[in-house]
Design a protein around this motif. Sequence first.
Motif: not given
Length: 277
Positions: A258-259, A120-121, A105-109, A126-127
Amino acid sequence: MTAGDVPAAEAVARAALYDGEPGANDPVTVARGLRRIGHLQGTDPGGAWVAEADAGALVGMALALVREGIWGLSLFGVLAEHRSRGIGRALLAAAFAHGADARGHLVLSSESPAAMRRYAGLGLDLRPCVAAAGIPDRARLPADGDVRDAGPGGIPVADAIGRAVRGAGHGADLPVALQDPGARLLLVEDRAFALARESRISLVAGLDDASATRALHAALGAMPPGASASVDFLTAGQDWAVRACLDAGLALSPDGPFFTGGELGPLRPYVPSGAYL
């Protein structure tokens, strides 16, 4: 989300995320958003969701993709006047369920505390990131005649590089990204690529730091003269990219995190795409 929802979903995303920013309502920006949302609604209908108010008007949207077992969140926004009502939580849950069988999984916050809390939930790591921006000093960029503007013909090579670095290729999405005015796909042999448009470096990946540095230098050198360039989501470990940006005279600033989670590629050397990760 249906295909008929795409124009309203684009308007919601723009209002929720970019309201008041210069160029947010520019026709080129709107057209880019319509292509992005329409493309992903078509390839990933299970990841495309909207929220409606009582009168039927759209007030929120979420857009996720799955590529070769890797889930990514492309776009997520709720209109300001409809926040803190559980709408965002429901949209994100629906989009995340599209990756129920994904291995990564990838998320740009953004830097929004609420957004970071939600991601985070999801149980992701977290990067921290920095961004680089400024007018590239062309005199400080090395000349490299071996970097070529490959256009759509370079997609198979870029796809293979992305698969080695991210854990999933970008081949399904690069044709759409290359429809943006001024978009260029720069290849360093079969070792690295950079996707650049106007003043933004939107994706870089390579099989080694030296090749990725060459691709990033070439992309910065391809910016219109006098234009300010931006390179976002530089995580720890992307020191090659930080050095390349500083070499070009760009300045660093904090960026959203970046998660990541699950089984991914090495994610290095790699500057992710905001639209397609």
